[in-house]
Design a protein around this motif. Structure first.
Motif, mmCIF file in Angstrom:
data_model
loop_
_atom_site.group_PDB
_atom_site.id
_atom_site.type_symbol
_atom_site.label_atom_id
_atom_site.label_comp_id
_atom_site.label_asym_id
_atom_site.label_seq_id
_atom_site.Cartn_x
_atom_site.Cartn_y
_atom_site.Cartn_z
ATOM 1 N N GLN A 1 29.337 19.061 2.733
ATOM 2 C CA GLN A 1 30.612 18.918 1.354
ATOM 3 C C GLN A 1 31.439 19.899 1.139
ATOM 4 O O GLN A 1 32.134 20.867 1.646
ATOM 5 C CB GLN A 1 29.341 20.215 0.373
ATOM 6 C CG GLN A 1 28.057 18.870 0.878
ATOM 7 C CD GLN A 1 27.983 17.820 0.170
ATOM 8 O OE1 GLN A 1 28.537 17.893 -0.857
ATOM 9 N NE2 GLN A 1 27.293 16.410 0.535
ATOM 10 N N GLU B 1 31.254 23.564 1.740
ATOM 11 C CA GLU B 1 30.973 24.433 3.184
ATOM 12 C C GLU B 1 32.898 24.459 4.165
ATOM 13 O O GLU B 1 32.568 25.123 5.619
ATOM 14 C CB GLU B 1 30.023 23.170 4.142
ATOM 15 C CG GLU B 1 28.339 23.212 3.702
ATOM 16 C CD GLU B 1 28.476 21.701 4.110
ATOM 17 O OE1 GLU B 1 29.263 21.294 5.423
ATOM 18 O OE2 GLU B 1 27.123 20.931 3.978
ATOM 19 N N CYS C 1 21.770 15.686 14.838
ATOM 20 C CA CYS C 1 20.698 16.112 14.103
ATOM 21 C C CYS C 1 19.168 16.424 14.170
ATOM 22 O O CYS C 1 18.961 14.912 14.835
ATOM 23 C CB CYS C 1 21.569 15.115 12.601
ATOM 24 S SG CYS C 1 19.901 15.861 11.162
ATOM 25 N N SER D 1 25.856 13.736 9.258
ATOM 26 C CA SER D 1 24.153 13.318 8.363
ATOM 27 C C SER D 1 23.818 14.115 7.209
ATOM 28 O O SER D 1 24.342 15.318 7.073
ATOM 29 C CB SER D 1 22.964 14.121 9.694
ATOM 30 O OG SER D 1 22.221 14.231 8.579
ATOM 31 N N ASN D 2 23.956 14.132 6.391
ATOM 32 C CA ASN D 2 23.448 14.491 4.822
ATOM 33 C C ASN D 2 21.700 14.723 5.164
ATOM 34 O O ASN D 2 21.970 16.130 3.694
ATOM 35 C CB ASN D 2 23.004 13.391 3.961
ATOM 36 C CG ASN D 2 24.291 12.961 3.954
ATOM 37 O OD1 ASN D 2 25.357 13.987 3.830
ATOM 38 N ND2 ASN D 2 24.505 11.285 3.078
ATOM 39 N N ALA D 3 21.313 14.967 6.359
ATOM 40 C CA ALA D 3 19.432 16.031 6.405
ATOM 41 C C ALA D 3 19.940 17.311 5.671
ATOM 42 O O ALA D 3 21.002 17.930 6.365
ATOM 43 C CB ALA D 3 19.160 15.822 7.407
ATOM 44 N N PRO D 4 18.882 18.212 5.180
ATOM 45 C CA PRO D 4 19.354 19.985 5.052
ATOM 46 C C PRO D 4 19.247 20.220 5.947
ATOM 47 O O PRO D 4 20.140 21.793 6.292
ATOM 48 C CB PRO D 4 17.598 19.797 4.352
ATOM 49 C CG PRO D 4 17.392 18.596 3.993
ATOM 50 C CD PRO D 4 17.665 17.582 4.070
ATOM 51 N N ILE D 5 18.324 19.829 7.414
ATOM 52 C CA ILE D 5 19.175 20.907 8.115
ATOM 53 C C ILE D 5 20.185 20.508 9.218
ATOM 54 O O ILE D 5 20.602 21.785 9.233
ATOM 55 C CB ILE D 5 17.783 20.508 9.579
ATOM 56 C CG1 ILE D 5 17.593 21.751 10.518
ATOM 57 C CG2 ILE D 5 17.870 19.151 9.812
ATOM 58 C CD1 ILE D 5 16.807 21.628 11.244
ATOM 59 N N SER D 6 20.850 19.939 8.900
ATOM 60 C CA SER D 6 22.355 19.502 9.544
ATOM 61 C C SER D 6 23.313 20.478 8.552
ATOM 62 O O SER D 6 23.697 20.897 9.174
ATOM 63 C CB SER D 6 22.142 17.958 9.134
ATOM 64 O OG SER D 6 21.637 16.960 9.955
ATOM 65 N N ARG D 7 23.199 20.253 7.090
ATOM 66 C CA ARG D 7 23.761 21.380 6.296
ATOM 67 C C ARG D 7 23.562 22.772 6.806
ATOM 68 O O ARG D 7 24.558 23.377 6.855
ATOM 69 C CB ARG D 7 23.496 21.323 5.030
ATOM 70 C CG ARG D 7 24.153 22.115 4.001
ATOM 71 C CD ARG D 7 23.659 22.272 2.708
ATOM 72 N NE ARG D 7 23.715 22.890 1.744
ATOM 73 C CZ ARG D 7 25.384 23.492 0.992
ATOM 74 N NH1 ARG D 7 26.606 22.183 1.541
ATOM 75 N NH2 ARG D 7 25.691 24.268 0.510
ATOM 76 N N ASP D 8 22.443 23.726 7.559
ATOM 77 C CA ASP D 8 22.078 24.517 7.682
ATOM 78 C C ASP D 8 22.621 24.438 9.154
ATOM 79 O O ASP D 8 23.526 25.781 9.301
ATOM 80 C CB ASP D 8 20.863 25.088 7.645
ATOM 81 C CG ASP D 8 19.679 25.015 6.476
ATOM 82 O OD1 ASP D 8 20.568 24.894 5.090
ATOM 83 O OD2 ASP D 8 19.049 24.510 6.802
#
Length: 153
Positions: A22, A25, A45, A56-63
């Motif tokens: 994003q 980021e 991921c 990856s678009n997974a929330p944990i990947s963002r974290d």
């Protein structure tokens, strides 16, 4: 015409960039952002398992992407950032696991099986070649008669 247009668009989908990272980021310093991207491409991921955290678009990947960037901003080296993530999630998150400890068995298993298979194939071919060179034993008169009966002559 619609089908042709849809087919043309679908042909270019694999070429389009992935927008998992994003804009909020992205680091301001291009050199630090390049380091973060390089590290993120080497981390798996935990949810998707087949994608890097960069894709990856997974929330944990963002974290995880944010953690990587935070560690880089804190002055950690690439190895320290990876060690930090591995200490939290285990070696599973590495796309290229380290060749040490228990992983060494996995790294060496493939070449060992290949070597054993090559040795076995060499031995088989060598024995087969030696057996083929032996003189054939001629048929006895009874066996020749039986063969003629079976052949119908």
């Amino acid at each position: 015409m619609k089908h042709l247009l849809l087919a043309a668009l679908m042909a270019f989908v694999p070429l389009s960039p992935v927008f998992a990272v994003q804009p909020d980021e992205v680091l301001a310093d291009p050199a630090l952002e390049a380091r973060a991207r390089a590290i993120s491409r080497d981390l798996r991921c935990p949810v998707c398992q087949g994608e890097s955290i960069d894709d990856s678009n997974a929330p944990i990947s963002r974290d995880l992407r944010l953690v990587v960037r935070e560690r880089i901003m804190a002055g950690d080296s690439d190895a320290e950032v990876i060690d930090f993530v591995v200490s939290r999630y285990g070696e599973f998150v590495l796309f290229n696991p380290r060749a040490e400890g228990a992983n060494l068995i996995l790294w060496l298993a493939g070449p060992a099986v290949l070597l054993l298979g090559g040795i076995g194939a060499f031995g088989y071919i060598r024995r087969r070649g030696q057996a083929g060179g032996a003189a054939a034993v001629p048929l006895s008169p009874e066996e020749q008669a039986r063969l003629r009966d079976l052949m119908g002559k």
